[in-house]
Write a protein that holds these residues in place. Structure first.
Motif, PDB file in Angstrom:
ATOM      1  N   LEU A 143       7.368   1.119  27.407  1.00  0.00           N
ATOM      2  CA  LEU A 143       6.200   1.972  27.614  1.00  0.00           C
ATOM      3  C   LEU A 143       6.551   3.443  27.437  1.00  0.00           C
ATOM      4  N   GLY A 144       7.782   3.812  27.808  1.00  0.00           N
ATOM      5  CA  GLY A 144       8.218   5.190  27.592  1.00  0.00           C
ATOM      6  C   GLY A 144       8.298   5.516  26.112  1.00  0.00           C
ATOM      7  N   HIS A 145       8.800   4.561  25.324  1.00  0.00           N
ATOM      8  CA  HIS A 145       8.889   4.746  23.875  1.00  0.00           C
ATOM      9  C   HIS A 145       7.499   4.878  23.255  1.00  0.00           C
ATOM     10  N   LEU A 146       6.525   4.170  23.836  1.00  0.00           N
ATOM     11  CA  LEU A 146       5.153   4.192  23.315  1.00  0.00           C
ATOM     12  C   LEU A 146       4.331   5.337  23.898  1.00  0.00           C
ATOM     13  N   GLY A 147       4.928   6.105  24.788  1.00  0.00           N
ATOM     14  CA  GLY A 147       4.185   7.174  25.436  1.00  0.00           C
ATOM     15  C   GLY A 147       3.085   6.643  26.335  1.00  0.00           C
ATOM     16  N   THR A 150      -0.182   1.472  24.667  1.00  0.00           N
ATOM     17  CA  THR A 150       0.163   0.174  24.088  1.00  0.00           C
ATOM     18  C   THR A 150      -0.497  -0.063  22.729  1.00  0.00           C
ATOM     19  N   ALA A 151      -1.504   0.753  22.376  1.00  0.00           N
ATOM     20  CA  ALA A 151      -2.129   0.611  21.056  1.00  0.00           C
ATOM     21  C   ALA A 151      -1.125   0.882  19.938  1.00  0.00           C
ATOM     22  N   LYS A 152      -0.042   1.612  20.270  1.00  0.00           N
ATOM     23  CA  LYS A 152       0.970   1.914  19.257  1.00  0.00           C
ATOM     24  C   LYS A 152       1.763   0.676  18.849  1.00  0.00           C
ATOM     25  N   LEU A 153       1.628  -0.415  19.609  1.00  0.00           N
ATOM     26  CA  LEU A 153       2.292  -1.663  19.225  1.00  0.00           C
ATOM     27  C   LEU A 153       1.713  -2.226  17.927  1.00  0.00           C
ATOM     28  N   ILE A 154       0.454  -1.847  17.640  1.00  0.00           N
ATOM     29  CA  ILE A 154      -0.203  -2.348  16.431  1.00  0.00           C
ATOM     30  C   ILE A 154       0.566  -1.867  15.206  1.00  0.00           C
ATOM     31  N   GLY A 155       0.966  -2.793  14.386  1.00  0.00           N
ATOM     32  CA  GLY A 155       1.655  -2.439  13.150  1.00  0.00           C
ATOM     33  C   GLY A 155       3.155  -2.276  13.286  1.00  0.00           C
ATOM     34  N   MET A 156       3.698  -2.348  14.511  1.00  0.00           N
ATOM     35  CA  MET A 156       5.145  -2.225  14.676  1.00  0.00           C
ATOM     36  C   MET A 156       5.838  -3.484  14.175  1.00  0.00           C
ATOM     37  N   THR A 157       6.996  -3.307  13.578  1.00  0.00           N
ATOM     38  CA  THR A 157       7.767  -4.428  13.051  1.00  0.00           C
ATOM     39  C   THR A 157       8.883  -4.797  14.027  1.00  0.00           C
TER      40      THR A 157
END
Length: 203
Positions: A143-147, A150-157
Motif C-alpha cells: 500500500l505504501g508503494h501504491l500511495g 489500490t486502483a494503481k494495481l490495474i495494469g501492473m505486471t
C-alpha cells in the motif's frame, strides 16, 4: 512545436457535440481532453472542456467503472443517498465492535468482506488470514508503494509487483489472479434493466 493529437472520438446528443481527444504535450506528457460544444439557439456557441493528464487517467477510469457498476448492480435499485450513508455507518460501527484479534478469515466469514479495510484485504491476500506481523508488514509495503491507492494495481505486471520489497513470485500470482477474477466478474455480470446483457467471453 504544438501538442500532437494521437486519437479522437466524438458524438452528438441533441444540439450538443462531445469530443474526446487523446494528445501528447510538447513536454512529452500524454493527456485526455474532454470538450462539449453547445449550440444555443439564442446566442453564440458555448464551449467547455476538462483536461486529464496521464497520471490520473487510470484512477479516473477505475473510479468511473466502480461508480457505474455500483449503480447498475446495486442490490436495491431504489436506494437513496441516505440509505448508502446509513449502510456505511452500519459497517463502520460493526468494524469498531469486532474483536481486533480475530483472524481475518473468521472475521470475513462471520461479517462479510465488506467489513474488512483495504489493508486487511491485502493482508488476507498476502498472508495466512491472520493478523500476523509478516502479513501486516507486506500489506504496508504494498500500500505504501501504491500511495494508498489500490486502483494503481490495474495494469501492473508480475515484474512491477516483484519490485516491491517482500512481494515474491507467489504473492504476485495471488494478487494478479485476484485482480483478474475481479475483472472477469465485473464484465460477466448482466446489467440490470438493460435490454442487452454485456458478458465477458474468453476465447
Amino acid at each position: 512545436m504544438k501538442n500532437r493529437m494521437i486519437a479522437t472520438e466524438s458524438f452528438r446528443s441533441g444540439k450538443d457535440i462531445y469530443f474526446f481527444d487523446y494528445l501528447v504535450a510538447v513536454n512529452g506528457r500524454h493527456y485526455l481532453r474532454i470538450a462539449r460544444m453547445e449550440n444555443c439557439s439564442d446566442g453564440p456557441i458555448k464551449r467547455s472542456k476538462v483536461v486529464i493528464f496521464e497520471d490520473v487517467i487510470q484512477p479516473m477510469i477505475a473510479a468511473f467503472a466502480y461508480l457505474l457498476h455500483s449503480g447498475a448492480f446495486a442490490e436495491n435499485q431504489d436506494q437513496t443517498p441516505k440509505d448508502i450513508r446509513e449502510k456505511a455507518q452500519e459497517i463502520k460501527a460493526l468494524r469498531e465492535s469486532m474483536d481486533p484479534d480475530m483472524p481475518l478469515r473468521e472475521r470475513l466469514g462471520l461479517y462479510g468482506a465488506g467489513t474488512l479495510t483495504e489493508h486487511e484485504l491485502v493482508s488476507l491476500l498476502l498472508g495466512l488470514g491472520t493478523t500476523s506481523d509478516e502479513a501486516t508488514h507486506m500489506a504496508d509495503e504494498l500500500l505504501g508503494h501504491l500511495g494508498g491507492n489500490t486502483a494503481k494495481l490495474i495494469g501492473m505486471t508480475q515484474a512491477d509487483l516483484c519490485r516491491i520489497p517482500g512481494i515474491g513470485m507467489a504473492k504476485c500470482s495471488v494478487i494478479l489472479a485476484a485482480m483478474e477474477l475481479g475483472r472477469r466478474s465485473f464484465l460477466a455480470a448482466p446489467i440490470t434493466g438493460s435490454p442487452v446483457d454485456f458478458r465477458y467471453s474468453q476465447n
